[in-house]
Structures are given as C-alpha cells and as structure tokens.
Write an enzyme that holds these catalytic residues in place. Structure first.
Site, PDB file in Angstrom:
ATOM      1  N   TYR A  91       5.117  45.722 -38.996  1.00  0.00           N
ATOM      2  CA  TYR A  91       5.780  46.484 -39.997  1.00  0.00           C
ATOM      3  C   TYR A  91       4.571  47.113 -40.874  1.00  0.00           C
ATOM      4  CZ  TYR A  91      10.656  45.436 -39.184  1.00  0.00           C
ATOM      5  OH  TYR A  91      11.670  45.533 -38.434  1.00  0.00           O
TER       6      TYR A  91
ATOM      7  N   ASP B 176      19.334  39.673 -36.194  1.00  0.00           N
ATOM      8  CA  ASP B 176      20.496  40.564 -35.684  1.00  0.00           C
ATOM      9  C   ASP B 176      21.233  39.807 -34.443  1.00  0.00           C
ATOM     10  OD1 ASP B 176      20.180  42.511 -37.372  1.00  0.00           O
ATOM     11  OD2 ASP B 176      20.346  44.093 -35.628  1.00  0.00           O
TER      12      ASP B 176
HETATM   13  C1  IPM Z   1      16.493  44.738 -41.624  1.00  0.00           C
HETATM   14  C2  IPM Z   1      16.467  46.209 -41.219  1.00  0.00           C
HETATM   15  C3  IPM Z   1      15.122  46.851 -42.074  1.00  0.00           C
HETATM   16  C4  IPM Z   1      14.106  46.252 -40.828  1.00  0.00           C
HETATM   17  C5  IPM Z   1      15.267  48.358 -41.550  1.00  0.00           C
HETATM   18  C6  IPM Z   1      16.247  49.225 -42.346  1.00  0.00           C
HETATM   19  C7  IPM Z   1      13.937  48.966 -42.191  1.00  0.00           C
HETATM   20  O1  IPM Z   1      16.654  46.385 -39.894  1.00  0.00           O
HETATM   21  O2  IPM Z   1      16.328  44.509 -42.590  1.00  0.00           O
HETATM   22  O3  IPM Z   1      16.817  43.869 -40.824  1.00  0.00           O
HETATM   23  O4  IPM Z   1      13.591  46.444 -39.909  1.00  0.00           O
HETATM   24  O5  IPM Z   1      13.580  45.196 -41.657  1.00  0.00           O
HETATM   25 MG    MG Z   2      17.113  44.427 -38.972  1.00  0.00          MG
END
Ligand code: IPM
Ligand code: MG
Length: 382
Positions: free
Chosen positions: A144, A256
C-alpha cells in the site's frame, strides 16, 4: 460526579457514511444526556466531501484535529462522482493519509456471527454458528505504501505499472505483538499469514513472528499459513481460527472474505490503532465500518448503521476505557436483531424492515433497557 469529556472527531465522508454517523451522534448525545458518559463531538470532512470543499481528500487541519482528539470515527469514502479526479487526490487517498499520518499500524477487524443472522450467511449454519474471528491487519506498510511505485513508459513504448511490497522487522513485530496480546485475552491462538513460499517479505514476516513468539508469548499457540490457503480454510472450516495476523494487502482481502461468513458487511466494525505513548498512555485511534460508501443506496435511509455503531462500541472499549458501555451496546445490537428488526441488507422472512434512523432509535431503546437492567443488577444509580 463530573465525567471526563471525550473528544471525538467525526469524519462521516461520502455515500452512506453520513447516515451511519448520524446514528452514532444520536447515540453519543443520548449517552451524554443520560450521564452515562460525556462526549464532545466535532465533525469534519474527508474523502470526496473534502475534495469538493477543499480540493484535497483530507486537509492538514483535519489531520491535526484527528491527532488532538481522543479518537476518530470515520464513515466511508468514495463514489463515482470522484472517479475522474487525479489519482493522488482520490477519496481513498484521504483515508490512507489519515492511517499513515496517525501511524495506525494495527487494524482490528472482528468477524462475529450473530445468531439472529445465521441464515444470512452463504455458508451452512453449522459451519458458522458462534463464529468469532479477529483479523489483525497491518495497515501502514506493505504494498500500500511501498516505494518505488508508479507507472512508467518503457523504451519500447509499453507501459509498466509497479509497486513494492516491503516490511521491516519492527513493522512486523509491532503488529504481531498486538495480535499476540489480543489473543491472550481470547482463545490464545494466532495464525500468521503470508506468502513465504513466494515473497522474501513473507519469509521475513514468518521469521520475525516466530522469534517474537518464542521470546515473549509461550502461552499462545502460533501457526503459520500461506495466505491463499487461509482464504480457502476460511470457507472450509472457519472455526479453526481465533486471531489471524497478516499484512496490509492480504488483510484487506481476507477481512472482506471473513466478513461474508457473517452474512452482512453492514454489521462489521473495525478499529485502527497506533502505538501507545509511553508518557501519556494514549494512542491515536480511528474507528470505521468495514463496508464502503455504497453510493447506490446513499441518501435513501436504507443503510445499516450497526457497523458504524459497533465501531463506536470498539472506540469506547479501546480508546475510552469504557468496556462496560461497549458490552452494553453490543448486547443491545443483538437484542434488536433478536426482536426481528432489520435494515434491507439483512432483511429476512418474518422480520420487519426498518430505516437507518429507525435502527438507530431501536438500538437506543434496547440500550436503555440493558443499561437499566445492568444497573439494577449492580445496585448502581446514574
Ligand atoms: C478497506 C478498504 C480500503 C483499503 C480502501 C477504501 C482504500 O478496502 O479499508 O478495507 O484497501 O484499505
Ligand atoms: Mg477493503
């Protein structure tokens, strides 16, 4: 008795973010009015809302306010309206900047299956009943934020996009410490996930976690798992997990996936924590629902505010030392679900569909009852 006033910065953001946050304000104001706690709420802009007002997804003033507050509550960022803005100032960049500037390296994402919602899971009830997993995702490192990154044009005219996956010993160690400490208060089991079979950063991750475990956490059972296997095991037999610790990108994906075991993204809170300051004992912290801004349903009273409300419960527990109120809010959420009230995302047969604001009201009514009962049980008075 005068109570410490807790300074909370609310950043509702975009899409359904403001709707969930309105229910948190309502709840916090109710708790203040009834002297259960005292909150000083301030609201500011983030994401697309900040781009519209200031041309950037988060201003330095907002970052300063976030640092000065006892905790930050964030709604959600993004939406099609900002699809064409410059990549460097896209709504998500505001969220990433807040995480980075506050050094919120430990992201706690619980995946808890509520009995009342068991039918909402796509998995069989016997696989997910009673599920209680905590994913600890590293949040300020890895691909990231790794450098170099970019899109370059090669001599042959072709483009090349590149990012860097990078982790230092201390980055791995501090997030693993959080995971081990939390596991100590739960089922004393940590699964560490990486791709040590493919990536050097994963090989280092495994070494550092193994060393830390031997050094400080002999009472915790540690296992290692490749992240792809973890993705599979989460569906095959999720009950084998207690705390999962993993890097930023794998954590994004696995959290997720874990959220869907529970049946609704609309129920899941998260906490992002920084290091504890040795002198003040305080830490920067931000709390946000795991769900996104859901622009398709924004402004229609359809959003489920429970993920934001449960994030506020985490705020009470981890930042404000009010585990008692956090427990009561979590219990109230269960009671509301047991009573059959549902926002559209979790609507089921024989249940009653209600709006975002009605769900917030129902939660406060349930909370009033559970706080009253717990006070009577302890003989305390407000
Ligand atoms: C999360 C989201 C974020 C991420 C995005 C919105 C940048 O998917 O908080 O999981 O990838 O961290
Ligand atoms: Mg996410």
């Amino acid at each position: 008795m005068t109570q410490t006033s807790h300074k909370i910065l609310l950043l509702p953001g975009d899409g359904i973010g403001p709707e969930g946050m309105a229910e948190v304000s309502k709840l916090a104001n109710w708790l203040s009015a009834h002297h259960y706690a005292s909150f000083e709420l301030e609201t500011d802009l983030v994401g697309g809302a900040a781009i519209d007002a200031h041309g950037v997804p988060v201003t330095d003033e907002t970052i300063a306010k976030a640092k000065a507050a006892d905790a930050v509550m964030l709604g959600a960022v993004g939406g099609p309206k900002w699809d064409r803005v410059d990549y460097a100032i896209r709504p998500e960049a505001g969220l990433l900047k807040l995480r980075k500037e506050l050094d919120l390296f430990a992201n706690l994402r619980p995946a808890l299956v509520f009995d009342a919602l068991i039918e909402a899971s796509t998995l069989k009830p016997e696989i997910v009943r009673g599920l209680d997993i905590l994913i600890v995702r590293e949040l300020t490192g890895g691909v990231y934020f790794g450098e170099p990154r970019g899109i370059e044009i090669l001599p042959n005219g072709e483009k090349r996009g590149f990012n860097t996956q990078t982790y230092t010993t201390s980055e791995i160690r501090r997030v693993a410490e959080v995971a081990f400490d939390l596991a100590g208060k739960r089922s004393k089991k940590v699964t560490s996930c990486e791709k040590a079979n493919v990536m050097e950063s994963g090989k280092l991750w495994r070494e550092v976690v193994t060393e830390l475990h031997a050094e400080k956490y002999p009472g915790i059972a540690l296992s290692h798992m490749y992240a792809d296997n973890c993705a599979m095991q989460l569906l095959r037999n999720p009950q084998q997990f207690d705390v999962i610790v993993t890097d930023n990108l794998f954590g994004d994906i696995l959290s997720d996936e874990a959220s869907m075991l529970t049946g609704s993204l609309g129920m899941l809170p998260s906490a992002s924590l920084g290091a504890v300051d040795a002198t003040t004992g305080k830490r920067y912290a931000m709390y946000e629902p795991v769900h996104g801004s859901a622009p398709d349903i924004a402004g229609q009273g359809k959003a489920n505010p429970l993920a934001t409300i449960l994030s506020f419960a985490m705020c009470l527990r981890y930042s404000l030392n009010r585990g008692d109120l956090a427990d009561a809010i979590e219990q109230a959420a269960q009671n509301v679900l047991n009573s059959g009230l549902r926002t559209p995302d979790i609507m089921a047969e024989h249940c009653t569909q209600i709006s975002t604001a009605d769900m917030g009201d129902a939660l406060i009514r349930a909370l009033e009852t559970s706080l009253f009962l717990s006070m009577r049980a302890t003989g305390a008075s407000s």
